[in-house]
Design an enzyme around this catalytic site. Structure first.
Site, PDB file in Angstrom:
ATOM      1  N   ASP A  51       0.804  -1.090   0.242  1.00 40.20           N
ATOM      2  CA  ASP A  51      -0.337   0.090  -0.131  1.00 40.20           C
ATOM      3  C   ASP A  51       1.168   1.328   0.172  1.00 40.20           C
ATOM      4  O   ASP A  51       0.180   2.513   0.338  1.00 40.20           O
ATOM      5  CB  ASP A  51      -1.315   0.193   1.058  1.00 40.20           C
ATOM      6  CG  ASP A  51      -0.229  -0.039   2.482  1.00 40.20           C
ATOM      7  OD1 ASP A  51       0.707  -0.619   2.681  1.00 40.20           O
ATOM      8  OD2 ASP A  51      -0.795   0.318   3.617  1.00 40.20           O
ATOM      9  N   SER A  52       2.171   1.189  -0.078  1.00 38.45           N
ATOM     10  CA  SER A  52       3.560   2.661  -0.225  1.00 38.45           C
ATOM     11  C   SER A  52       3.068   3.047  -1.382  1.00 38.45           C
ATOM     12  O   SER A  52       3.390   4.047  -2.148  1.00 38.45           O
ATOM     13  CB  SER A  52       5.003   1.382   0.281  1.00 38.45           C
ATOM     14  OG  SER A  52       5.130   0.703  -1.542  1.00 38.45           O
ATOM     15  N   ASP A  90      -1.132  -5.893   0.179  1.00 39.55           N
ATOM     16  CA  ASP A  90      -1.271  -5.837   1.354  1.00 39.55           C
ATOM     17  C   ASP A  90      -2.890  -5.426   1.353  1.00 39.55           C
ATOM     18  O   ASP A  90      -3.453  -4.835   0.318  1.00 39.55           O
ATOM     19  CB  ASP A  90      -0.833  -4.012   1.160  1.00 39.55           C
ATOM     20  CG  ASP A  90       0.260  -4.120   1.988  1.00 39.55           C
ATOM     21  OD1 ASP A  90       0.539  -4.900   2.579  1.00 39.55           O
ATOM     22  OD2 ASP A  90       1.620  -2.981   1.656  1.00 39.55           O
ATOM     23  N   LYS A 119      -1.156  -9.309   2.988  1.00 35.11           N
ATOM     24  CA  LYS A 119      -0.492  -9.003   4.147  1.00 35.11           C
ATOM     25  C   LYS A 119      -1.395  -7.936   5.159  1.00 35.11           C
ATOM     26  O   LYS A 119      -2.274  -6.511   4.308  1.00 35.11           O
ATOM     27  CB  LYS A 119       0.769  -8.316   3.756  1.00 35.11           C
ATOM     28  CG  LYS A 119       1.831  -7.958   4.324  1.00 35.11           C
ATOM     29  CD  LYS A 119       2.832  -7.808   4.437  1.00 35.11           C
ATOM     30  CE  LYS A 119       3.113  -6.232   3.543  1.00 35.11           C
ATOM     31  NZ  LYS A 119       2.659  -4.776   4.979  1.00 35.11           N
ATOM     32  N   GLU A 121      -1.684  -5.978   8.714  1.00 38.35           N
ATOM     33  CA  GLU A 121      -0.858  -4.833   9.643  1.00 38.35           C
ATOM     34  C   GLU A 121      -0.922  -5.393  11.379  1.00 38.35           C
ATOM     35  O   GLU A 121      -2.187  -5.009  11.684  1.00 38.35           O
ATOM     36  CB  GLU A 121       0.254  -3.615   9.790  1.00 38.35           C
ATOM     37  CG  GLU A 121       0.365  -3.347   8.457  1.00 38.35           C
ATOM     38  CD  GLU A 121       0.565  -1.910   8.221  1.00 38.35           C
ATOM     39  OE1 GLU A 121       0.453  -1.097   9.285  1.00 38.35           O
ATOM     40  OE2 GLU A 121       1.196  -1.631   6.616  1.00 38.35           O
ATOM     41  N   GLU A 189       9.605  -4.212  10.457  1.00 35.61           N
ATOM     42  CA  GLU A 189      10.242  -3.420   9.402  1.00 35.61           C
ATOM     43  C   GLU A 189      10.646  -2.271  10.906  1.00 35.61           C
ATOM     44  O   GLU A 189      10.232  -1.882  11.805  1.00 35.61           O
ATOM     45  CB  GLU A 189       9.008  -2.417   9.187  1.00 35.61           C
ATOM     46  CG  GLU A 189       8.879  -0.915   8.339  1.00 35.61           C
ATOM     47  CD  GLU A 189       7.890  -0.865   7.543  1.00 35.61           C
ATOM     48  OE1 GLU A 189       7.201  -1.442   7.257  1.00 35.61           O
ATOM     49  OE2 GLU A 189       8.223   0.638   7.106  1.00 35.61           O
TER      50      GLU A 189
END
Ligand code: KIV
Length: 286
Positions: A51-52, A90, A119, A121, A189
């Site tokens: 999602d960057s 993501d 993925k 978080e 991260e």
């Protein structure tokens, strides 16, 4: 109608085997079909449709603005280019928090778009339930701990996580819970190398580091950072292997100069009428 789904060369089992054999896992982000194809052909194990993309492709200030529709479009583009490696997508901000049902449905949409895994978080009890239900539904999950960009406002900025023994123990416990819930890998991260090493040594599933030092089972970096394309900011942990920003600027400047000085197009770049049609044309407009 029979639909054949070809299993990628790199699967979830490849990740686990690489950890067992102490072979490093390579992951890069990509957001478009051609870059995904080049990375895939180069031999990367996995492509993350991160999602960057909100920042590096869409120009948002953070990942918070990325929607499910955007993730589906970019995931589909990457999946069309990456035939061999494992594509992980993501789950965007707020797409897996309202209810377990909605989270699993959204994860399924990313698999339908072409990803082989998703993925997400964090590792709260709710997130762990989401991971468990995804895996039970046939959706492989990668966890993401340490600095988690979707929690930027809660964490109070881009800060290294796991800087104390207590905090490292907390992240290790989160990672173990993710593993128990069925995650097949965990991204770490921005954590100190010593903390990432200890977490890696105490998990059966592989860790993929970004700003987490040398001892994780694999590494991931953002494509635009390694290519030198994203010029807003270069994180300390990112290594540049190219300088696309300058290459792109140079190409654009040369093009502008060639057009304004009538050097482009030249004879080799134009189409011609046949002599007969050219003469006929001259007659018609007389
Ligand atoms: O969105 C992303 O690119 C990521 C990586 C930084 C791991 O999550």
């Amino acid at each position: 109608m029979s639909v054949e789904t070809k299993l990628k060369d790199v699967t979830v089992s490849t990740f686990l085997k690489k950890k067992e054999n102490k072979e490093k896992i390579t992951m890069l982000t990509a957001y478009d079909c051609s870059t995904a194809k080049y990375f895939d052909d180069a031999g990367v194990d996995s492509i993350l449709v991160g999602d960057s993309l909100g920042m590096v492709v869409l120009g948002y200030e953070s990942t918070h603005h990325v929607t499910m529709t955007e993730m589906q479009i970019f995931t589909a583009a990457v999946s069309r280019g990456a035939k061999r490696c494992l594509v992980v997508a993501d789950m965007p901000f707020m797409s897996y928090h309202a209810s377990i049902e909605e989270a699993v449905k959204n994860a399924g949409e990313l698999i339908r778009a072409g990803a082989s895994a998703v993925k997400l978080e964090g590792a709260t009890d709710f997130i762990l339930s989401v991971v468990k239900r995804c895996v039970e539904s046939g959706i492989p999950v990668v966890g993401h701990l340490g600095f988690t960009p979707q929690y930027l406002n809660v964490l109070g900025g881009y800060k290294i996580q796991g800087k104390s023994a207590q905090n490292t123990k907390f992240i290790l416990n989160q990672a173990k819970k993710l593993q128990e819930a069925g995650a097949f890998a965990v991204v770490l991260e921005m954590v100190p190398e010593e903390s990432a090493k200890l977490i890696t040594e105490n998990l059966d599933v592989p860790t993929i580091g970004i700003g987490a030092g040398r001892y994780t089972d694999g590494q991931v970096l953002v494509a635009d950072d390694i290519l030198g394309k994203y010029s807003e900011f270069k994180p300390k942990f990112a290594r540049r292997y190219s300088n696309l920003k300058d290459i792109i600027s140079e190409a654009a400047k040369n093009y502008i100069s060639d057009v304004t000085s009538a050097k482009f197009p030249d004879e080799s770049e134009v189409f011609h009428l046949s002599e007969e049609e050219h003469s006929a044309l001259k007659e018609i407009i007389k």
